[in-house]
Design a protein around this motif. Structure first.
Motif, short mmCIF file in Angstrom:
data_model
loop_
_atom_site.label_atom_id
_atom_site.label_comp_id
_atom_site.label_asym_id
_atom_site.label_seq_id
_atom_site.Cartn_x
_atom_site.Cartn_y
_atom_site.Cartn_z
N VAL A 25 0.83 -1.21 0.00
CA VAL A 25 0.00 0.00 0.00
C VAL A 25 0.86 1.26 0.00
N GLY A 26 0.42 2.25 -0.77
CA GLY A 26 1.11 3.55 -0.81
C GLY A 26 0.14 4.68 -0.53
N ALA A 27 0.67 5.89 -0.63
CA ALA A 27 -0.08 7.09 -0.22
C ALA A 27 -1.40 7.26 -0.95
N GLY A 28 -1.50 6.71 -2.16
CA GLY A 28 -2.74 6.85 -2.93
C GLY A 28 -3.93 6.24 -2.23
N VAL A 31 -5.58 8.95 -0.14
CA VAL A 31 -6.01 10.21 -0.78
C VAL A 31 -7.50 10.44 -0.53
N GLU A 32 -8.30 9.37 -0.57
CA GLU A 32 -9.76 9.52 -0.37
C GLU A 32 -10.10 9.73 1.11
N SER A 33 -9.05 9.70 1.96
CA SER A 33 -9.25 10.07 3.37
C SER A 33 -8.78 11.50 3.60
N LEU A 44 2.76 16.15 -2.32
CA LEU A 44 3.54 17.11 -1.52
C LEU A 44 4.89 17.39 -2.18
N TRP A 45 5.49 16.37 -2.76
CA TRP A 45 6.79 16.62 -3.44
C TRP A 45 6.54 17.41 -4.72
N THR A 46 5.39 17.19 -5.34
CA THR A 46 5.05 17.98 -6.55
C THR A 46 4.95 19.45 -6.17
N SER A 200 3.43 4.62 -6.20
CA SER A 200 4.16 4.93 -7.44
C SER A 200 5.32 3.95 -7.61
N ALA A 201 5.55 3.11 -6.62
CA ALA A 201 6.59 2.06 -6.68
C ALA A 201 7.95 2.64 -7.05
N GLN A 202 8.31 3.74 -6.39
CA GLN A 202 9.60 4.38 -6.69
C GLN A 202 10.58 4.33 -5.52
N1 APR Z 1 -6.44 5.36 -5.42
C1 APR Z 1 -5.34 4.66 -5.82
N2 APR Z 1 -4.17 5.23 -6.17
C2 APR Z 1 -4.10 6.58 -6.12
C3 APR Z 1 -5.19 7.39 -5.73
C4 APR Z 1 -6.39 6.71 -5.38
N3 APR Z 1 -7.50 7.40 -4.99
N4 APR Z 1 -4.81 8.70 -5.79
C5 APR Z 1 -3.52 8.70 -6.20
N5 APR Z 1 -3.09 7.44 -6.41
C6 APR Z 1 -1.77 6.96 -6.84
C7 APR Z 1 -0.95 7.95 -7.64
O1 APR Z 1 -1.21 7.78 -9.02
C8 APR Z 1 0.49 7.49 -7.31
O2 APR Z 1 0.95 6.52 -8.23
O3 APR Z 1 -1.03 6.75 -5.64
C9 APR Z 1 0.36 6.85 -5.93
C10 APR Z 1 1.00 7.65 -4.82
O4 APR Z 1 2.39 7.66 -5.08
P1 APR Z 1 3.36 8.40 -4.04
O5 APR Z 1 2.79 9.71 -3.69
O6 APR Z 1 4.75 8.32 -4.62
O7 APR Z 1 3.28 7.52 -2.72
P2 APR Z 1 4.08 6.21 -2.34
O8 APR Z 1 4.23 5.30 -3.50
O9 APR Z 1 3.45 5.68 -1.12
O10 APR Z 1 5.53 6.80 -1.95
C11 APR Z 1 6.43 5.93 -1.30
O11 APR Z 1 7.87 7.80 -0.85
O12 APR Z 1 8.26 9.95 -0.20
C12 APR Z 1 8.24 8.64 0.23
O13 APR Z 1 7.96 8.02 2.47
C13 APR Z 1 7.25 8.43 1.34
O14 APR Z 1 6.11 6.36 1.86
C14 APR Z 1 6.36 7.31 0.83
C15 APR Z 1 7.21 6.69 -0.28
#
Ligand code: APR
Length: 262
Positions: A25-28, A31-33, A44-46, A200-202
């Motif tokens: 799971v990532g930040a996306g 987003v809906e929260s 935020l980085w953008t 974003s798998a980065q």
């Molecule tokens: N549902 C699903 N995916 C979504 C939604 C949504 N409603 N809204 C945005 N996204 C996707 C975006 O397209 C993006 O690919 O969620 C992804 C968020 O990517 P990042 O912001 O890079 O978050 P994350 O992958 O968790 O980053 C990893 O980077 O900066 C560090 O510590 C930070 O844990 C974080 C890590």
């Protein structure tokens, strides 16, 4: 591109037939929260630019000064922390808790520090980047609830070993705590189907786990409105927000489990 219904059906069948399902799971997901992501639209980085990659070195060089800047919540920290403090789990978090309850989802590896999986009722959660509600000693690794440590004297020291205490959130340049990294690696070794939700798998090592699953012949299911570096390796790609697609997947799996799926 295939209709959403067909993709939901394919995802549900893969999850239903798999032996050991994980969610990365990532930040996306949050987003809906109301919590901003880091990259992509509204990230935020953008908005503020990538953070200092030497944040952890800055902490080690001046733990007192680092704590003073944390308490002031400078820069992007205020937007992230305020978003998290207001946030509640969304339908996606509850759907993952239900999949765990149903015995379909074995573990969540989350990069999020927002505690929302626990708030939604999930129990098997590895927080690879820590938890914003916790503090951690960088010497012995002991984690504390925030109110267990008196932060009037900065930097706070570990009651157990006297080491420096910082927030549990893992900073750029900081090693992932060995206990949670081993949990993630052990779980990934058992996984034959991984949900990639809102990442974003980065950022490594989390971004490497899907390749490990793939290399061992496992299936990947991506839930993300946008392409990522992993999209082409996924059996199923769902472009709808996770808060909408995960509950649909749960409903289809329930139908498969009840033997009523047509
Ligand atoms: N549902 C699903 N995916 C979504 C939604 C949504 N409603 N809204 C945005 N996204 C996707 C975006 O397209 C993006 O690919 O969620 C992804 C968020 O990517 P990042 O912001 O890079 O978050 P994350 O992958 O968790 O980053 C990893 O980077 O900066 C560090 O510590 C930070 O844990 C974080 C890590």
């Amino acid at each position: 591109m295939a209709e959403l219904g067909e993709e939901i059906e394919k995802a549900a069948r893969l999850l239903h037939e798999a032996k050991y399902v994980l969610a990365l799971v990532g930040a996306g997901m949050s987003v809906e929260s109301g919590i901003p992501p880091f990259r992509g639209p509204g990230g935020l980085w953008t908005k503020y630019g990538e953070p200092d990659m030497r944040g952890y070195d800055r902490f080690l060089a001046d733990p007192k000064g680092w704590w003073e800047s944390i308490i002031k919540r400078e820069g992007y920290a205020s937007e992230l922390v305020e978003g998290i403090e207001r946030a509640k789990p969304n339908q996606g978090h509850y759907a993952l808790a239900e999949l765990e309850e149903m015995g379909v989802l074995k573990y969540i590896i989350t990069q999020n520090v927002d505690n929302l999986h626990y708030a939604a009722g999930s129990k098997n959660v590895a927080e690879i980047h820590g938890n914003i509600l916790k503090l951690r000693c960088i010497s012995c690794g002991h984690r504390y609830e925030r109110d267990e440590i008196n932060a009037e004297v900065l930097p706070p020291l570990c009651p157990d070993c006297g080491g420096y205490i910082k927030t549990d959130g893992v900073m750029f340049g900081e090693p992932i705590p060995p206990d949670v990294l081993k949990c993630c690696e052990d779980e990934t070794e058992k996984c034959d189907c991984m949900l990639l939700i809102g990442t974003s798998a980065q950022v490594y090592p989390a971004a490497a786990f899907p390749s490990t699953v793939r290399r061992r012949g496992g299936a990947l299911i991506e839930i993300n409105p946008y392409d990522t570096a992993l999209t082409n390796s996924c059996e199923v790609v769902l472009r709808d927000p996770s808060g909408e697609s995960l509950p649909l997947i749960v409903e289809r799996i329930k139908a498969l489990l009840a033997g009523t799926a047509t």
